[in-house]
Scaffold this motif. Sequence first.
Motif, PDB file in Angstrom:
ATOM      1  N   ASN A 196      69.786  -2.641 -28.769  1.00  0.00           N
ATOM      2  CA  ASN A 196      71.007  -1.474 -28.832  1.00  0.00           C
ATOM      3  C   ASN A 196      71.907  -1.991 -26.941  1.00  0.00           C
ATOM      4  O   ASN A 196      72.847  -1.806 -26.936  1.00  0.00           O
ATOM      5  CB  ASN A 196      70.624  -0.524 -29.171  1.00  0.00           C
ATOM      6  CG  ASN A 196      70.291   0.407 -29.732  1.00  0.00           C
ATOM      7  OD1 ASN A 196      70.864   0.359 -30.964  1.00  0.00           O
ATOM      8  ND2 ASN A 196      69.250   0.581 -29.843  1.00  0.00           N
ATOM      9  N   HIS A 249      66.728  -7.087 -25.803  1.00  0.00           N
ATOM     10  CA  HIS A 249      67.445  -5.868 -25.560  1.00  0.00           C
ATOM     11  C   HIS A 249      67.516  -4.889 -26.723  1.00  0.00           C
ATOM     12  O   HIS A 249      68.800  -5.311 -27.074  1.00  0.00           O
ATOM     13  CB  HIS A 249      68.465  -5.682 -24.012  1.00  0.00           C
ATOM     14  CG  HIS A 249      68.085  -6.269 -23.452  1.00  0.00           C
ATOM     15  ND1 HIS A 249      67.839  -5.807 -22.011  1.00  0.00           N
ATOM     16  CD2 HIS A 249      68.715  -7.436 -22.604  1.00  0.00           C
ATOM     17  CE1 HIS A 249      66.869  -6.501 -21.096  1.00  0.00           C
ATOM     18  NE2 HIS A 249      68.559  -7.645 -20.976  1.00  0.00           N
ATOM     19  N   LYS A 286      75.584  -1.094 -27.417  1.00  0.00           N
ATOM     20  CA  LYS A 286      75.913   0.507 -26.966  1.00  0.00           C
ATOM     21  C   LYS A 286      75.101   0.671 -25.253  1.00  0.00           C
ATOM     22  O   LYS A 286      76.053   0.920 -24.424  1.00  0.00           O
ATOM     23  CB  LYS A 286      75.087   1.141 -27.645  1.00  0.00           C
ATOM     24  CG  LYS A 286      74.874   1.294 -28.687  1.00  0.00           C
ATOM     25  CD  LYS A 286      73.971   2.311 -30.027  1.00  0.00           C
ATOM     26  CE  LYS A 286      74.595   2.300 -31.433  1.00  0.00           C
ATOM     27  NZ  LYS A 286      73.670   3.376 -31.969  1.00  0.00           N
ATOM     28  N   LYS A 287      74.708  -0.410 -24.244  1.00  0.00           N
ATOM     29  CA  LYS A 287      74.514  -0.640 -23.280  1.00  0.00           C
ATOM     30  C   LYS A 287      75.566  -1.208 -22.702  1.00  0.00           C
ATOM     31  O   LYS A 287      75.788  -0.352 -21.971  1.00  0.00           O
ATOM     32  CB  LYS A 287      72.810  -1.622 -23.209  1.00  0.00           C
ATOM     33  CG  LYS A 287      71.531  -0.317 -23.692  1.00  0.00           C
ATOM     34  CD  LYS A 287      70.138  -1.539 -23.577  1.00  0.00           C
ATOM     35  CE  LYS A 287      69.253  -0.434 -24.518  1.00  0.00           C
ATOM     36  NZ  LYS A 287      68.397  -0.921 -24.221  1.00  0.00           N
ATOM     37  N   GLN A 317      68.617   4.999 -18.804  1.00  0.00           N
ATOM     38  CA  GLN A 317      68.354   4.625 -19.672  1.00  0.00           C
ATOM     39  C   GLN A 317      68.040   3.460 -19.902  1.00  0.00           C
ATOM     40  O   GLN A 317      67.821   2.844 -20.850  1.00  0.00           O
ATOM     41  CB  GLN A 317      69.814   5.637 -20.782  1.00  0.00           C
ATOM     42  CG  GLN A 317      69.833   6.681 -20.494  1.00  0.00           C
ATOM     43  CD  GLN A 317      70.699   7.751 -20.819  1.00  0.00           C
ATOM     44  OE1 GLN A 317      71.042   7.468 -21.752  1.00  0.00           O
ATOM     45  NE2 GLN A 317      71.295   8.299 -20.342  1.00  0.00           N
ATOM     46  N   ILE A 318      68.545   2.668 -19.232  1.00  0.00           N
ATOM     47  CA  ILE A 318      68.445   0.722 -19.098  1.00  0.00           C
ATOM     48  C   ILE A 318      67.918  -0.266 -18.276  1.00  0.00           C
ATOM     49  O   ILE A 318      68.929  -0.723 -17.636  1.00  0.00           O
ATOM     50  CB  ILE A 318      70.494   0.558 -19.749  1.00  0.00           C
ATOM     51  CG1 ILE A 318      70.921   0.682 -18.921  1.00  0.00           C
ATOM     52  CG2 ILE A 318      70.795   1.090 -21.040  1.00  0.00           C
ATOM     53  CD1 ILE A 318      72.534   0.812 -18.840  1.00  0.00           C
ATOM     54  N   ILE A 336      72.529   6.709 -15.722  1.00  0.00           N
ATOM     55  CA  ILE A 336      72.977   5.394 -17.192  1.00  0.00           C
ATOM     56  C   ILE A 336      72.070   4.144 -16.531  1.00  0.00           C
ATOM     57  O   ILE A 336      70.874   4.276 -17.629  1.00  0.00           O
ATOM     58  CB  ILE A 336      74.538   5.441 -17.218  1.00  0.00           C
ATOM     59  CG1 ILE A 336      75.077   6.357 -17.817  1.00  0.00           C
ATOM     60  CG2 ILE A 336      74.469   3.712 -18.222  1.00  0.00           C
ATOM     61  CD1 ILE A 336      76.617   5.636 -17.903  1.00  0.00           C
TER      62      ILE A 336
END
Length: 213
Positions: A174, A172, A177-178, A128-129, A125
């Motif tokens: 989304n 940032h 969602k993060k 992805q961020i 995860i």
Amino acid sequence: MREDFTKAVKDTLSQRVGLLCSNPECMRLTIGPNSAETKSTNIGVAAHITAASPGGPRFDKNMESIERCSISNGIWLCQSCAKLIDSDESKYTVNLLVKWKNLAESHAESQLNERQIPQDKYKKIFDQIPDLINEMADDLVKDPLAREFVLLGKNWGYNDKGGVLRYYYEDHENLEKKIRALENIKLINDITFNNTKRYVFTEEFVDILSKLK
């Protein structure tokens, strides 16, 4: 007449959250050893979500007496947080306290069932961020005691007493969602109590972020 909890209700409330304060910003252990070997020290309180008697914080005149002293109307807190919620009932609403209670019980259940998230799941995860994770880690370098944060637009008005971190939708893509991804793996908790989305880092997440810098 004051509708107090029975000892059985108090014991069950405390046990359902693993004897931790249900305030997600606190979560302190409420019982431990006493200097007397045969005793323990308990700083926990079975607090009423809606008051036990008229005139008390969040009193609900439509609630039946049996419900007022039932486990559904109780939340386990340390003494400091029990005083806190009754000192500002406009801030610490019934809905917020129910959310705290549900979060605390969910946390205790996950610990009981040992549903731990593997470290490689965190990495997946985090990869992805990366921008958000790096910004959070940088913020904790600047303010190691910071725990709360809000999500804002850059042109929004927002007043606080300081110490609350801010993450902006414009920075940032989304963003919500993060944040939800971090919430799902129990690294942050949602403590929203007004129209601004507000969260708090868990101590585990703080420890992880501190090792990134």
